[in-house]
Design a protein around this motif. Structure first.
Motif, PDB file in Angstrom:
ATOM      1  N   ARG A   1       0.699  -1.305   0.036  1.00 16.40           N
ATOM      2  CA  ARG A   1      -0.251  -0.014   0.080  1.00 16.40           C
ATOM      3  C   ARG A   1       1.093   0.973   0.003  1.00 16.40           C
ATOM      4  O   ARG A   1       1.917   1.247   0.861  1.00 16.40           O
ATOM      5  N   SER A   2       0.411   2.342  -0.797  1.00 19.23           N
ATOM      6  CA  SER A   2       0.891   3.561  -0.529  1.00 19.23           C
ATOM      7  C   SER A   2      -0.087   4.617  -0.442  1.00 19.23           C
ATOM      8  O   SER A   2      -0.983   4.702  -1.184  1.00 19.23           O
ATOM      9  N   TRP A   3       0.065   5.570   0.604  1.00 16.81           N
ATOM     10  CA  TRP A   3      -0.907   6.705   0.571  1.00 16.81           C
ATOM     11  C   TRP A   3      -0.285   7.934   0.626  1.00 16.81           C
ATOM     12  O   TRP A   3       0.754   8.170   1.065  1.00 16.81           O
ATOM     13  N   THR A   4      -0.916   9.007  -0.139  1.00 13.44           N
ATOM     14  CA  THR A   4      -0.432  10.276   0.161  1.00 13.44           C
ATOM     15  C   THR A   4      -1.548  11.226   0.379  1.00 13.44           C
ATOM     16  O   THR A   4      -2.804  10.838   0.222  1.00 13.44           O
ATOM     17  N   ASP A   5      -1.174  12.494   0.965  1.00 17.35           N
ATOM     18  CA  ASP A   5      -2.114  13.490   1.154  1.00 17.35           C
ATOM     19  C   ASP A   5      -2.468  14.155  -0.358  1.00 17.35           C
ATOM     20  O   ASP A   5      -1.949  14.020  -1.230  1.00 17.35           O
ATOM     21  N   GLU A   6      -3.676  14.893  -0.280  1.00 17.46           N
ATOM     22  CA  GLU A   6      -4.356  15.375  -1.377  1.00 17.46           C
ATOM     23  C   GLU A   6      -3.545  16.453  -2.349  1.00 17.46           C
ATOM     24  O   GLU A   6      -3.610  16.424  -3.339  1.00 17.46           O
ATOM     25  N   ASN A   7      -2.609  16.892  -1.430  1.00 21.70           N
ATOM     26  CA  ASN A   7      -1.502  17.805  -2.072  1.00 21.70           C
ATOM     27  C   ASN A   7      -0.228  17.352  -2.446  1.00 21.70           C
ATOM     28  O   ASN A   7       0.820  17.719  -2.879  1.00 21.70           O
ATOM     29  N   ARG A   8      -0.185  15.993  -2.238  1.00 25.06           N
ATOM     30  CA  ARG A   8       1.105  15.208  -2.472  1.00 25.06           C
ATOM     31  C   ARG A   8       2.297  15.747  -2.053  1.00 25.06           C
ATOM     32  O   ARG A   8       3.423  15.760  -2.725  1.00 25.06           O
ATOM     33  N   LEU A   9       2.259  16.148  -0.828  1.00 20.98           N
ATOM     34  CA  LEU A   9       3.455  16.599  -0.061  1.00 20.98           C
ATOM     35  C   LEU A   9       4.476  15.447   0.492  1.00 20.98           C
ATOM     36  O   LEU A   9       5.468  15.547   0.705  1.00 20.98           O
ATOM     37  N   PHE A  10       3.431  14.423   0.888  1.00 15.90           N
ATOM     38  CA  PHE A  10       4.061  13.477   1.528  1.00 15.90           C
ATOM     39  C   PHE A  10       3.290  11.995   1.498  1.00 15.90           C
ATOM     40  O   PHE A  10       2.271  12.089   1.100  1.00 15.90           O
ATOM     41  N   SER A  11       4.016  10.960   1.785  1.00 18.19           N
ATOM     42  CA  SER A  11       3.633   9.831   1.464  1.00 18.19           C
ATOM     43  C   SER A  11       3.916   8.502   2.667  1.00 18.19           C
ATOM     44  O   SER A  11       4.922   8.788   3.325  1.00 18.19           O
ATOM     45  N   LEU A  12       3.107   7.714   2.723  1.00 12.74           N
ATOM     46  CA  LEU A  12       3.213   6.576   3.687  1.00 12.74           C
ATOM     47  C   LEU A  12       3.235   5.506   2.979  1.00 12.74           C
ATOM     48  O   LEU A  12       2.443   5.211   1.868  1.00 12.74           O
ATOM     49  N   HIS A  13       4.176   4.323   3.123  1.00 11.31           N
ATOM     50  CA  HIS A  13       4.202   3.087   2.357  1.00 11.31           C
ATOM     51  C   HIS A  13       3.912   1.732   3.588  1.00 11.31           C
ATOM     52  O   HIS A  13       4.825   1.751   4.561  1.00 11.31           O
ATOM     53  N   TRP A  14       3.347   1.071   3.077  1.00  6.83           N
ATOM     54  CA  TRP A  14       3.261  -0.387   3.923  1.00  6.83           C
ATOM     55  C   TRP A  14       3.930  -1.380   3.072  1.00  6.83           C
ATOM     56  O   TRP A  14       3.633  -1.839   1.928  1.00  6.83           O
ATOM     57  N   MET A  15       5.059  -2.022   3.654  1.00  2.00           N
ATOM     58  CA  MET A  15       5.802  -3.048   2.849  1.00  2.00           C
ATOM     59  C   MET A  15       5.971  -4.151   3.752  1.00  2.00           C
ATOM     60  O   MET A  15       5.793  -4.315   4.956  1.00  2.00           O
ATOM     61  N   VAL A  16       6.285  -5.253   2.965  1.00  2.04           N
ATOM     62  CA  VAL A  16       6.515  -6.450   3.581  1.00  2.04           C
ATOM     63  C   VAL A  16       7.775  -7.285   3.269  1.00  2.04           C
ATOM     64  O   VAL A  16       8.145  -7.225   1.998  1.00  2.04           O
ATOM     65  N   ARG A  17       8.425  -7.660   4.146  1.00  2.00           N
ATOM     66  CA  ARG A  17       9.855  -8.190   3.974  1.00  2.00           C
ATOM     67  C   ARG A  17       9.595  -9.723   2.979  1.00  2.00           C
ATOM     68  O   ARG A  17       9.065 -10.643   3.911  1.00  2.00           O
ATOM     69  N   HIS A  18      10.127  -9.934   1.888  1.00  2.00           N
ATOM     70  CA  HIS A  18       9.828 -11.120   1.227  1.00  2.00           C
ATOM     71  C   HIS A  18      10.997 -12.089   1.080  1.00  2.00           C
ATOM     72  O   HIS A  18      10.888 -12.975   0.571  1.00  2.00           O
ATOM     73  N   GLY A  19      12.183 -11.824   1.717  1.00  2.00           N
ATOM     74  CA  GLY A  19      13.266 -12.625   1.685  1.00  2.00           C
ATOM     75  C   GLY A  19      14.201 -12.425   3.075  1.00  2.00           C
ATOM     76  O   GLY A  19      13.868 -11.910   3.879  1.00  2.00           O
TER      77      GLY A  19
END
Length: 324
Positions: free
Chosen positions: A306-324
């Motif tokens: 998942r990746s999320w940004t605010d409506e002005n695209r100032l900042f982002s959050l990312h949900w990541m999973v370790r696959h190895g």
């Protein structure tokens, strides 16, 4: 320590830091292009100044990331699952993590990791008192150099939290190495929620790192004051000035301390000479596109779900999973 113990928290000791501070400072100031590691900003005074920076009108990252966390907290909790162990890197005052702790389903453990031991213990004590059902295990360590996870932190239930776009302090190749090392330390199946600042108008960026009230300047200057306090330094703070600039080609904000005169300062008896206009490079803060950061993380062994940004695209959050 009493308050933390009463709240069923435990203090874990990371690698000692005092023995490397002097060598890091002397090494950095001996280079032709002088520099200091930004991790040394965060003594008690520096941590308090950074908390003040986070409240400034110009400093958009904190309020934007906070709003994103509030808006996506339930979704993040669903991804994390029940009984998660939450490991926060560079926990500071442990403010944003409260949004997650309020949303998570019966979180089992909170592990704040921070280099500023006194600030860490105080913040952990407050949080442990407010969340008595959560075992709080503060780890005083430089998370870049490594730290040990407490017992019971199974990878598939572990969720690392790295807010504030601190990943931007690393050069991209260093960021990739750090993320790979973190993944190996946490183990396959571990999850990571990470804040990443985005590229934008340079004027907005420069204002965020050179505010009108001079709080960021005081934060930068405190690095020299800390050297004076702890390493028998002789820096005259009135003969240095704060400087922040955006390097468009590299996509990064740079912070420097600029010498206003030809001068010599001493650190633990070692002379450090400065020419007028010479700078000490104290911090980088790289900015990314959403797709660019996802590609970097993939090369480091993390799959972005998942990746999320605010409506002005100032900042982002990312949900990541370790696959190895």
């Amino acid at each position: 320590m009493t308050a933390i113990s009463a709240a069923r928290a435990h203090l874990a000791q990371g690698p000692a830091q005092d023995d490397v501070f002097l060598s890091d400072v002397l090494e950095g100031l001996s280079r032709p292009d002088k520099s200091l590691p930004c991790k040394y900003f965060y003594d008690a005074e520096g941590s308090a100044l950074f908390d003040a920076i986070c409240t400034l009108d110009e400093y958009y990252p904190t309020r934007t990331e906070t709003a994103l966390l509030q808006a996506r907290a339930d979704e993040i909790a669903g991804l994390a699952g029940r009984g998660a162990t939450l490991v926060e890197l560079g926990s500071g005052s442990s403010v944003k993590v409260r949004i997650l702790l309020d949303a998570l389903d019966a979180p089992a453990m909170y592990v704040p990791v921070d280099i500023s031991r006194d600030h860490l213990i105080a913040a952990a004590a407050r949080l442990a008192g407010d969340y008595p059902a959560v075992t709080v295990v503060p780890v005083a360590a430089d998370y870049v150099r490594g730290f040990a996870l407490p017992r019971g932190a199974a990878p598939e239930r572990t969720m690392a939290f790295f807010p504030g776009s601190t990943i931007g302090n690393f050069r991209p190749a260093e960021a990739m190495t750090f993320l790979d090392t973190l993944g190996r330390r946490l183990g396959a199946g571990a999850r990571l929620l990470i804040g990443v600042d985005l590229r934008k108008d340079p004027a907005v960026l420069e204002a965020a790192y050179d505010d009108a009230r001079g709080v960021t300047a005081a934060f930068n200057m405190n690095l020299l004051a800390r050297i004076n306090r702890e390493l028998d330094g002789t820096f005259d703070l009135d003969r240095f000035a704060h400087m922040a600039r955006y390097d468009t080609a590299r996509g990064r904000i740079e912070m420097h301390l600029r010498s206003l005169d030809d001068q010599t300062a001493h650190v633990a008896g070692h002379p450090i000479r400065f020419a007028r206009g010479e700078t000490i490079h104290t911090e980088n803060s790289y900015k990314y596109s959403v797709s660019g950061f996802r590609r970097l993380a993939a090369r480091a062994g993390w799959r972005t779900e998942r990746s999320w940004t605010d409506e002005n695209r100032l900042f982002s959050l990312h949900w990541m999973v370790r696959h190895g």
